[in-house]
Scaffold this active site. Structure first.
Site, mmCIF file in Angstrom:
data_model
loop_
_atom_site.group_PDB
_atom_site.id
_atom_site.type_symbol
_atom_site.label_atom_id
_atom_site.label_comp_id
_atom_site.label_asym_id
_atom_site.label_seq_id
_atom_site.Cartn_x
_atom_site.Cartn_y
_atom_site.Cartn_z
ATOM 1 N N ASP A 46 -6.499 5.491 9.734
ATOM 2 C CA ASP A 46 -7.563 5.499 9.433
ATOM 3 C C ASP A 46 -8.354 3.732 9.209
ATOM 4 O O ASP A 46 -9.448 3.510 8.667
ATOM 5 C CB ASP A 46 -7.847 6.045 8.233
ATOM 6 C CG ASP A 46 -7.876 7.729 8.988
ATOM 7 O OD1 ASP A 46 -7.316 7.366 10.628
ATOM 8 O OD2 ASP A 46 -7.307 8.216 8.244
ATOM 9 N N HIS A 80 0.678 -1.442 0.189
ATOM 10 C CA HIS A 80 -0.201 0.043 0.049
ATOM 11 C C HIS A 80 0.725 1.379 -0.063
ATOM 12 O O HIS A 80 0.805 2.330 0.089
ATOM 13 C CB HIS A 80 -1.094 0.255 1.188
ATOM 14 C CG HIS A 80 -1.845 -0.540 0.630
ATOM 15 N ND1 HIS A 80 -2.379 -2.148 0.494
ATOM 16 C CD2 HIS A 80 -3.780 -0.149 0.816
ATOM 17 C CE1 HIS A 80 -3.770 -2.141 0.312
ATOM 18 N NE2 HIS A 80 -4.198 -1.725 0.552
ATOM 19 N N GLU A 137 -10.604 13.250 14.695
ATOM 20 C CA GLU A 137 -9.596 13.088 13.089
ATOM 21 C C GLU A 137 -10.263 15.086 12.397
ATOM 22 O O GLU A 137 -11.340 15.755 12.859
ATOM 23 C CB GLU A 137 -9.624 12.636 11.946
ATOM 24 C CG GLU A 137 -8.715 11.644 12.155
ATOM 25 C CD GLU A 137 -8.240 10.764 11.348
ATOM 26 O OE1 GLU A 137 -9.095 10.996 10.034
ATOM 27 O OE2 GLU A 137 -7.783 9.695 11.143
HETATM 28 P P1 FAD Z 1 4.164 -1.836 2.229
HETATM 29 O O1 FAD Z 1 3.517 -1.104 1.273
HETATM 30 O O2 FAD Z 1 4.065 -3.448 1.893
HETATM 31 O O3 FAD Z 1 5.721 -1.608 2.500
HETATM 32 C C1 FAD Z 1 6.545 -0.317 3.050
HETATM 33 C C2 FAD Z 1 7.224 0.151 3.227
HETATM 34 O O4 FAD Z 1 7.714 -1.199 4.954
HETATM 35 C C3 FAD Z 1 8.756 -0.627 2.524
HETATM 36 O O5 FAD Z 1 9.933 -0.185 2.365
HETATM 37 C C4 FAD Z 1 8.525 -1.754 2.962
HETATM 38 O O6 FAD Z 1 10.310 -3.014 2.510
HETATM 39 C C5 FAD Z 1 8.488 -2.287 4.236
HETATM 40 N N1 FAD Z 1 7.761 -3.167 5.537
HETATM 41 C C6 FAD Z 1 7.065 -3.818 4.817
HETATM 42 N N2 FAD Z 1 6.735 -4.710 6.081
HETATM 43 C C7 FAD Z 1 7.476 -4.512 6.472
HETATM 44 C C8 FAD Z 1 8.082 -5.361 7.886
HETATM 45 N N3 FAD Z 1 7.618 -6.844 8.272
HETATM 46 N N4 FAD Z 1 9.130 -5.437 8.183
HETATM 47 C C9 FAD Z 1 10.618 -4.016 8.211
HETATM 48 N N5 FAD Z 1 9.910 -3.479 6.834
HETATM 49 C C10 FAD Z 1 8.746 -3.854 6.359
HETATM 50 N N6 FAD Z 1 -0.930 5.160 7.048
HETATM 51 C C11 FAD Z 1 -0.961 5.319 8.004
HETATM 52 O O7 FAD Z 1 -0.142 6.083 8.608
HETATM 53 N N7 FAD Z 1 -2.513 6.460 8.981
HETATM 54 C C12 FAD Z 1 -3.613 6.013 7.733
HETATM 55 O O8 FAD Z 1 -4.636 5.916 8.797
HETATM 56 C C13 FAD Z 1 -2.894 5.109 6.545
HETATM 57 N N8 FAD Z 1 -4.114 4.967 5.388
HETATM 58 C C14 FAD Z 1 -4.122 4.506 4.792
HETATM 59 C C15 FAD Z 1 -5.011 4.057 3.647
HETATM 60 C C16 FAD Z 1 -4.497 3.375 3.092
HETATM 61 C C17 FAD Z 1 -5.847 3.540 2.005
HETATM 62 C C18 FAD Z 1 -3.564 3.472 2.102
HETATM 63 C C19 FAD Z 1 -3.105 2.628 0.980
HETATM 64 C C20 FAD Z 1 -2.503 4.175 2.549
HETATM 65 C C21 FAD Z 1 -2.310 4.177 4.675
HETATM 66 N N9 FAD Z 1 -1.234 4.798 4.938
HETATM 67 C C22 FAD Z 1 -2.064 4.948 6.288
HETATM 68 C C23 FAD Z 1 -0.314 4.527 4.478
HETATM 69 C C24 FAD Z 1 0.500 3.310 5.514
HETATM 70 O O9 FAD Z 1 0.586 2.727 6.458
HETATM 71 C C25 FAD Z 1 1.790 2.187 4.560
HETATM 72 O O10 FAD Z 1 1.290 1.984 3.213
HETATM 73 C C26 FAD Z 1 2.452 1.809 4.622
HETATM 74 O O11 FAD Z 1 3.426 1.452 4.305
HETATM 75 C C27 FAD Z 1 1.624 0.517 4.058
HETATM 76 O O12 FAD Z 1 2.028 -0.825 4.320
HETATM 77 P P2 FAD Z 1 2.332 -1.740 4.050
HETATM 78 O O13 FAD Z 1 1.681 -2.660 4.656
HETATM 79 O O14 FAD Z 1 1.082 -2.545 2.750
HETATM 80 O O15 FAD Z 1 3.033 -1.860 3.679
#
Ligand code: FAD
Length: 503
Positions: free
Chosen positions: A143, A80, A256
């Site tokens: 969120d 994400h 918020e």
């Molecule tokens: P990824 O996108 O898969 O990874 C993000 C980063 O973290 C990469 O660098 C990856 O290599 C690293 N990573 C992933 N997993 C691990 C692990 N286990 N150990 C070490 N490194 C790791 N953020 C907020 O703070 N609050 C919100 O309310 C919020 N709402 C969102 C809503 C939507 C619809 C979206 C798309 C994003 C939102 N986000 C929010 C942002 C979100 O927190 C970040 O984009 C987060 O990185 C996504 O998590 P993911 O698990 O998909 O990680």
């Protein structure tokens, strides 16, 4: 690519281990999914997309990469990110959702505190459901919950509970991490603390989080969900700040805020404010003095099934009486705690049906000091973004001291700062701009912050050069780079963040 003896065989075995479990943003199990993310702007192909089932196997993969000449490893949570942060050009992408999947454990410590021990690849929505099954809940939630535990802990994890309990990173007491050398390390505030605080908000640079111990509290069953509309930005911010600084028990549990266009545009304007189709927005109540934008506070009060509704009404009345929203422009609904926390899932489903979910999403998230927020409103909300963005424009204050300064996160200096999230969801906007012009608009907004010397930091941003990262980290750069030398000296991990280059 040179890979040492036996390693290639191990890797091929693990490629076969990519299983039928849903992996990736679109539940795709295929290799192409590793070259995509929610942002839909950047795409780079890895060498392989691997789905190890156990952390021991993941540690072996990292050790193989460490022994190779040039391999990198990117943990992919749920993909994400919006700028390729979880990608690895020609490297190994790890489907974290497969690692130790479903291994949840309840831990009771210090007599009364409860914790959930969960895999780093677990989705927060699954963690929530599992906790609710025990009558418990994490204290602080984002969120949107289809994010992984490791993904948000590597950033911060902010939302409407942050003003009270801090971000996700303030609510975790222990981690299991695989470093860039392939070592499996248990860490906490007391044990291997450099790695613990480094990994929190560490952008995946120091290790892959395979397990986390999350602080829990008794779960409420319902919430009174309320939106309060403001025409004046200063009244909106003064009320928001008075609510976040009030003691527990004298404020809401969730706070918020959002900016909307002062128009009848169904997506970007005031028709998007009511909480239920049977509620109508009486636009004749908007004061004549209102500018191009309106603002609403989004607040919630938690309660239990056996709490008297009359008592809840009375508490809400007392809290609302001191606020200066536009009389008659308040919207209330009682919903279950779970439905409230999963409300953005509903928006996701609608965006998927409309195809907006699959469009590019040039997002911009800023932490901005309270001293600069009024100027930002004038220069950005009321000027650059006055037609809306086809998504959500979040703006709400939080308290700096609820964030632990020992983590890798960098923040503005001010004790009260605003989370400004420009979340372009791909929904319709008048004169639909191109993706390039939305990206240019983001840069223009960052320039406004720079030119006015605002006290700000970008969140979830992806700088392109190490020089820019150094400026971003400021005083913390020395610690950040030092921890990298210790825990990932060959710069194997999370190459998509563009901070370090593989040695
Ligand atoms: P990824 O996108 O898969 O990874 C993000 C980063 O973290 C990469 O660098 C990856 O290599 C690293 N990573 C992933 N997993 C691990 C692990 N286990 N150990 C070490 N490194 C790791 N953020 C907020 O703070 N609050 C919100 O309310 C919020 N709402 C969102 C809503 C939507 C619809 C979206 C798309 C994003 C939102 N986000 C929010 C942002 C979100 O927190 C970040 O984009 C987060 O990185 C996504 O998590 P993911 O698990 O998909 O990680």
């Amino acid at each position: 690519m040179a890979i040492r003896g036996g390693t290639l065989i191990l890797m091929l075995c693990l490629i076969v281990a990519v299983n039928a479990q849903d992996i990736g943003t679109d539940n795709s199990t295929n290799y192409d999914a590793a070259a995509k993310d929610f942002g839909g702007i950047i795409s780079v192909k890895p060498l392989a997309f691997l789905a190890p089932l156990k952390s021991d196997d993941l540690a072996r993969i990292v050790r193989s990469a460490y022994d190779s000449d040039n391999l990198t490893v990117a943990a992919r949570g749920n993909g994400h990110s919006t700028n390729g942060q979880a990608m690895a050009k020609g490297g190994l992408v790890i489907a974290m959702r497969s690692v130790e999947s479903g291994h949840f454990r309840l831990v009771k410590a210090n007599g009364s505190a409860y914790y959930a021990d969960v895999p780093g690849g677990a989705l927060w929505e699954d963690v929530l459901d599992w906790c609710l099954g025990q009558g418990l809940s994490p204290r602080s939630m984002t969120d949107y919950l289809a994010l992984t535990v490791g993904g948000t802990l590597s950033n911060a994890g902010v939302g409407g509970h942050t003003f009270r309990y801090g971000p996700h990173t303030s609510n975790v007491v222990g981690l299991e991490v695989i470093t860039g050398k392939g070592e499996q390390v248990v860490c906490s505030e007391k044990e291997n603390m450099e790695l613990f605080f480094g990994a929190l908000s560490g952008l995946g640079q120091f290790g892959i989080i395979t397990r986390a111990r999350i602080l829990l509290q008794p779960a409420p069953e319902y919430v009174r969900w309320i939106r309060l509309v403001y025409a004046e930005f200063d009244e909106f911010t003064q009320d928001a700040e008075s609510l976040i600084t009030a003691p527990e028990g004298q404020s809401f549990n969730y706070i918020e805020g959002t900016a909307v266009v002062n128009s009848d545009d169904p997506i970007n304007g005031w028709p998007s404010v009511p909480l239920h189709p049977n509620q109508t927005f009486n636009s004749t109540l908007i004061p004549k003095s209102a500018g191009p934008m309106l603002y609403f506070l989004e607040v919630a009060l938690h309660y239990k099934n056996n709490d008297s509704r009359t008592a809840i009404d009375a508490t809400v009345d007392v809290l609302l009486r001191r606020l200066r929203y536009v009389d008659g422009l308040e919207f209330q609904a009682d919903v279950s705690y779970r439905d409230f926390l999963l409300r953005v899932k509903q928006e996701e489903q609608e965006a998927r049906v409309q195809g907006a979910w699959y469009k590019p999403h040039p997002w911009l998230n800023i932490f901005l000091s309270r001293t600069d927020i009024a100027k930002f409103d004038q220069a950005v909300f009321k000027t650059v973004l006055k037609d809306g963005i086809g998504g959500r424009l979040l703006v709400y204050p939080v308290l700096r001291h609820k964030f632990d300064d020992r983590t890798s996160l960098v923040l503005p200096e001010a004790e009260i700062f605003y989370i400004v999230s420009i979340l372009r969801l791909g929904l319709p906007i008048p004169n639909e701009p191109s993706v390039e012009s939305m990206i240019a608009q983001n840069k223009e907004i960052i320039k406004v912050c720079e030119d006015n010397a605002f006290d700000y930091k970008l969140y979830l941003w992806n700088y392109e050069t190490q020089e820019e990262w150094k400026t971003h980290f400021g005083k913390k750069w020395g610690i950040f780079a030092g921890r990298k030398m210790i825990f990932d000296p060959k710069a194997i991990l999370s190459p998509g963040q563009n901070i370090f280059t593989r040695v």
